[in-house]
Design an enzyme around this catalytic site. Structure first.
Site, PDB file in Angstrom:
ATOM      1  N   GLU A  57     -10.343 -69.989 -23.874  1.00 48.48           N
ATOM      2  CA  GLU A  57     -10.493 -70.951 -23.394  1.00 48.48           C
ATOM      3  C   GLU A  57      -9.413 -71.194 -21.409  1.00 48.48           C
ATOM      4  OE1 GLU A  57      -6.446 -73.657 -24.219  1.00 48.48           O
ATOM      5  OE2 GLU A  57      -7.660 -76.063 -23.341  1.00 48.48           O
TER       6      GLU A  57
ATOM      7  N   GLU B 255      -2.373 -81.773 -30.982  1.00 50.15           N
ATOM      8  CA  GLU B 255      -3.813 -81.457 -29.870  1.00 50.15           C
ATOM      9  C   GLU B 255      -3.395 -80.710 -29.586  1.00 50.15           C
ATOM     10  OE1 GLU B 255      -5.989 -83.760 -30.455  1.00 50.15           O
ATOM     11  OE2 GLU B 255      -5.156 -85.234 -31.340  1.00 50.15           O
TER      12      GLU B 255
ATOM     13  N   CYS C 234      -8.380 -80.579 -21.873  1.00 51.02           N
ATOM     14  CA  CYS C 234      -8.573 -79.979 -23.413  1.00 51.02           C
ATOM     15  C   CYS C 234     -10.213 -79.720 -23.734  1.00 51.02           C
ATOM     16  CB  CYS C 234      -8.059 -80.285 -24.118  1.00 51.02           C
ATOM     17  SG  CYS C 234      -7.807 -82.636 -23.997  1.00 51.02           S
TER      18      CYS C 234
ATOM     19  N   LYS D  75       9.686 -86.392 -23.321  1.00 48.70           N
ATOM     20  CA  LYS D  75       9.157 -85.349 -22.376  1.00 48.70           C
ATOM     21  C   LYS D  75       8.156 -84.087 -21.526  1.00 48.70           C
ATOM     22  CE  LYS D  75       8.714 -80.314 -23.106  1.00 48.70           C
ATOM     23  NZ  LYS D  75       8.923 -79.751 -21.336  1.00 48.70           N
TER      24      LYS D  75
HETATM   25  P1  NAD Z   1       2.506 -75.637 -23.282  1.00 44.59           P
HETATM   26  O1  NAD Z   1       1.928 -75.597 -25.204  1.00 44.59           O
HETATM   27  O2  NAD Z   1       2.499 -74.573 -22.347  1.00 44.59           O
HETATM   28  O3  NAD Z   1       3.477 -76.862 -23.146  1.00 44.59           O
HETATM   29  C1  NAD Z   1       3.004 -78.048 -23.037  1.00 44.59           C
HETATM   30  C2  NAD Z   1       4.283 -78.318 -23.721  1.00 44.59           C
HETATM   31  O4  NAD Z   1       5.338 -78.225 -25.006  1.00 44.59           O
HETATM   32  C3  NAD Z   1       5.958 -78.678 -22.172  1.00 44.59           C
HETATM   33  O5  NAD Z   1       6.002 -80.332 -22.343  1.00 44.59           O
HETATM   34  C4  NAD Z   1       5.992 -78.023 -22.984  1.00 44.59           C
HETATM   35  O6  NAD Z   1       6.749 -77.458 -21.771  1.00 44.59           O
HETATM   36  C5  NAD Z   1       6.351 -78.137 -24.337  1.00 44.59           C
HETATM   37  N1  NAD Z   1       6.883 -76.712 -25.251  1.00 44.59           N
HETATM   38  C6  NAD Z   1       6.741 -75.678 -24.470  1.00 44.59           C
HETATM   39  N2  NAD Z   1       7.319 -74.057 -25.558  1.00 44.59           N
HETATM   40  C7  NAD Z   1       7.558 -75.456 -26.156  1.00 44.59           C
HETATM   41  C8  NAD Z   1       8.345 -75.331 -27.865  1.00 44.59           C
HETATM   42  N3  NAD Z   1       8.525 -73.930 -28.120  1.00 44.59           N
HETATM   43  N4  NAD Z   1       8.532 -76.414 -28.190  1.00 44.59           N
HETATM   44  C9  NAD Z   1       8.335 -77.403 -28.094  1.00 44.59           C
HETATM   45  N5  NAD Z   1       7.603 -77.956 -26.495  1.00 44.59           N
HETATM   46  C10 NAD Z   1       7.790 -76.724 -26.194  1.00 44.59           C
HETATM   47  O7  NAD Z   1       0.428 -76.306 -22.463  1.00 44.59           O
HETATM   48  P2  NAD Z   1       0.121 -76.257 -20.980  1.00 44.59           P
HETATM   49  O8  NAD Z   1      -0.242 -75.537 -20.728  1.00 44.59           O
HETATM   50  O9  NAD Z   1       1.044 -77.767 -20.124  1.00 44.59           O
HETATM   51  O10 NAD Z   1      -1.006 -77.574 -21.590  1.00 44.59           O
HETATM   52  C11 NAD Z   1      -2.283 -76.568 -21.227  1.00 44.59           C
HETATM   53  C12 NAD Z   1      -2.856 -76.970 -22.954  1.00 44.59           C
HETATM   54  O11 NAD Z   1      -2.832 -77.839 -23.267  1.00 44.59           O
HETATM   55  C13 NAD Z   1      -4.149 -75.962 -22.755  1.00 44.59           C
HETATM   56  O12 NAD Z   1      -4.328 -75.562 -24.010  1.00 44.59           O
HETATM   57  C14 NAD Z   1      -5.040 -77.563 -22.430  1.00 44.59           C
HETATM   58  O13 NAD Z   1      -6.162 -77.294 -23.930  1.00 44.59           O
HETATM   59  C15 NAD Z   1      -4.101 -78.545 -23.984  1.00 44.59           C
HETATM   60  N6  NAD Z   1      -4.377 -79.568 -24.306  1.00 44.59           N
HETATM   61  C16 NAD Z   1      -4.956 -80.513 -25.374  1.00 44.59           C
HETATM   62  C17 NAD Z   1      -5.485 -81.642 -25.033  1.00 44.59           C
HETATM   63  C18 NAD Z   1      -5.736 -82.140 -26.502  1.00 44.59           C
HETATM   64  O14 NAD Z   1      -5.883 -83.280 -26.698  1.00 44.59           O
HETATM   65  N7  NAD Z   1      -6.136 -81.142 -27.537  1.00 44.59           N
HETATM   66  C19 NAD Z   1      -5.352 -82.563 -24.170  1.00 44.59           C
HETATM   67  C20 NAD Z   1      -4.674 -82.005 -22.853  1.00 44.59           C
HETATM   68  C21 NAD Z   1      -3.747 -80.422 -23.262  1.00 44.59           C
END
Ligand code: NAD
Length: 475
Positions: free
Chosen positions: A376, A245, A279, A172
């Site tokens: 962040e 992650e 990230c 997804k």
């Molecule tokens: P997000 O948590 O808003 O969304 C990530 C994904 O989760 C999306 O596909 C979203 O639709 C889905 N989602 C949202 N609510 C959910 C729920 N309740 N249950 C399951 N899935 C749900 O994050 P984002 O804004 O898309 O990404 C940015 C964040 O990701 C930043 O904090 C960044 O640091 C982190 N990130 C971490 C890594 C790593 O490897 N550690 C890599 C890239 C990004």
């Protein structure tokens, strides 16, 4: 050229599926709707889970070399379509084309390399009495939930080890960046047996339904720490395996023996690559007082040379923020930084123009407890902090709730190593930034995550450990 408004469909059970209800996808450089994608209902998720479950027995029974061969073909098919995929990626994500090619080529590379990995059986004991052997068995159906900042590459970090070890997968992508992943789903249809790799699009609810689904055995999630906590909570009801992650607030520590001119370019990109939406981006830069002024001047001078704009212009080096929600968050952080009286030495002024553009913003020595240091940002605003006592810096770096990565810069490698060992994060780079590999384990400490991606440990996350003990004395 695709008809962007109508071309995108999900892949469920090897077939293209769409919905009446559609979600718009916006080009962040223009704020125009460029396409509509299906908004999967819970019933369609159930179909995808059923298909993945039905495909599991024969897929997991296949020889691993056969599964690896299909993954390698998948990698080749992505590579063969790299032009189209990279251009589409820039349109939806905003990243300049060169970086879009890096993402697509990275997907090819990760798939190719990860599919070479093998989890061998381990003989634990072979004595007169017992023969004890440990195996790794697949888990079943894996839900791969991906964010918008590296939507293709991060999905491959999940798809490759999950499929290689015999699981079936439902991917997804984020509702902000589903297009390239849906196209990759189309490509996969002619390669994998039906139901092995499903790609579905929808909103955040769809993510939640995956984590709650009783017939999904594992969720591999990349995203924010706050969503990661929700994932872990819903996974608890069926004791799903999770890999998380999550966010980070990585620090770079620059030691006094560094010559600023030699490192500013690398450190600039450590902070601002992908419009700082990484990230592991450097989100706090601690520079020793002896070189601080020169360093800051050189950093700002370099920042002045960098071109920000629409990613589809080949001369652009930094694109827009990917979406409005994040754009507003970063503007709010810049406003707060100005409001507390911190000195913005570069950028900081948002122009009234279409697109989610934010200039590279550099803040001169703000208070260590200010929001711009502690939070962040996930956008192009960087606090540069002056220090004199390395022990205090390490304490400040470790005071964060996050523990993802970080870097140390200096000529004295022994000293740099001793500092790296004291930083409480999953990865520390010395005189480097952001080098990741399919063979190097990656994961966060503290609230930056749980579990590992990449390397053999990453592959193990998609398996159960199983032991068989044989009593050699015949009964
Ligand atoms: P997000 O948590 O808003 O969304 C990530 C994904 O989760 C999306 O596909 C979203 O639709 C889905 N989602 C949202 N609510 C959910 C729920 N309740 N249950 C399951 N899935 C749900 O994050 P984002 O804004 O898309 O990404 C940015 C964040 O990701 C930043 O904090 C960044 O640091 C982190 N990130 C971490 C890594 C790593 O490897 N550690 C890599 C890239 C990004």
């Amino acid at each position: 050229m695709l008809n962007l408004k109508s071309e995108f469909q999900m892949t469920i059970n090897g077939e293209s599926v769409t919905t009446e209800d559609l979600l718009p996808v916006i080009n962040p450089a223009t704020e125009e709707v460029i396409a509509y994608v299906p908004n999967a209902s819970e019933a369609l998720l159930n179909d995808a889970v059923k298909a993945a479950r039905a495909a599991f027995p024969s897929w997991s029974a296949m020889e691993i070399d056969e599964r690896a061969e299909l993954l390698t073909r998948f990698a080749g098919a992505i590579y063969a379509n790299r032009e189209e995929l990279a251009n589409l990626f820039t349109l939806e994500m905003g990243r300049p084309l060169k970086g879009a090619f890096e993402e697509i080529d990275g997907a090819y590379y990760w798939l190719t390399e990860l599919s070479k990995q093998r989890l061998n059986r381990e003989v634990i004991e072979d004595t007169e009495e017992h023969f004890v052997e440990r195996y790794y068995t697949p888990l079943g159906v894996v839900g791969a939930i991906v964010p918008w900042n590296f939507p293709v590459l991060l999905s491959m970090w999940k798809i490759a080890p999950a499929l290689l070890s015999g699981n079936t997968v439902i991917v997804k992508p984020s509702p902000y960046t589903p297009l390239t992943s849906l196209r990759i789903g189309d490509i996969a249809q002619s390669i994998f047996p039906k139901g092995v790799l499903n790609v579905i699009s929808g909103g955040d609810d769809l993510g939640r339904w995956i984590t709650e689904h009783p017939d999904v055995n594992k969720v591999s999630f990349t995203g924010s720490t706050s969503t990661g906590k929700k994932v872990m909570q819903s996974a608890a009801s069926s004791l799903k395996r999770v890999t998380l992650e999550l966010g980070g607030n990585d620090a770079a520590i620059v030691l006094p023996d560094v010559e600023p001119k030699k490192v500013v370019k690398q450190l600039f990109w450590a902070a601002f690559k992908n419009t700082s939406q990484i990230c592991i981006a450097t989100k706090r830069m601690y520079v020793h007082k002896d070189i601080y002024d020169e360093f800051l001047t050189e950093l700002v001078n370099y920042a002045k040379t960098v071109k920000i704009g629409d990613g589809s212009d080949p001369t652009t080096e930094i694109g827009p923020i990917q979406n409005k929600m994040q754009y507003e968050k970063v503007i709010n952080l810049i406003e707060d930084t100005k409001h507390i009286g911190a000195k913005v030495v570069h950028g900081g002024v948002i122009k009234e123009e279409p697109g989610y553009f934010i200039p590279v913003t550099i803040v001169d020595n703000p208070p260590v407890d200010s929001r711009v240091v502690v939070e962040e940002a996930f956008g192009p605003v960087l606090p540069v902090l002056k220090y004199s006592d390395i022990n205090k810096v390490i304490e400040q770096v470790n005071s964060s709730e996050y523990g993802l990565g970080g870097s140390v810069w200096g000529k004295d490698l022994e000293l740099a190593q001793s500092i790296a060992e004291r930083i409480e994060t999953g990865t520390v780079w010395i005189n480097e930034f952001g080098v990741l590999s399919p063979h190097i384990p990656f994961g966060g400490h503290k609230q930056s995550g749980l579990g590992i991606e990449n390397g053999i440990d990453g592959l193990k996350e998609y398996t159960n450990s199983k032991t068989i003990l044989v009593n050699k004395k015949i009964i």
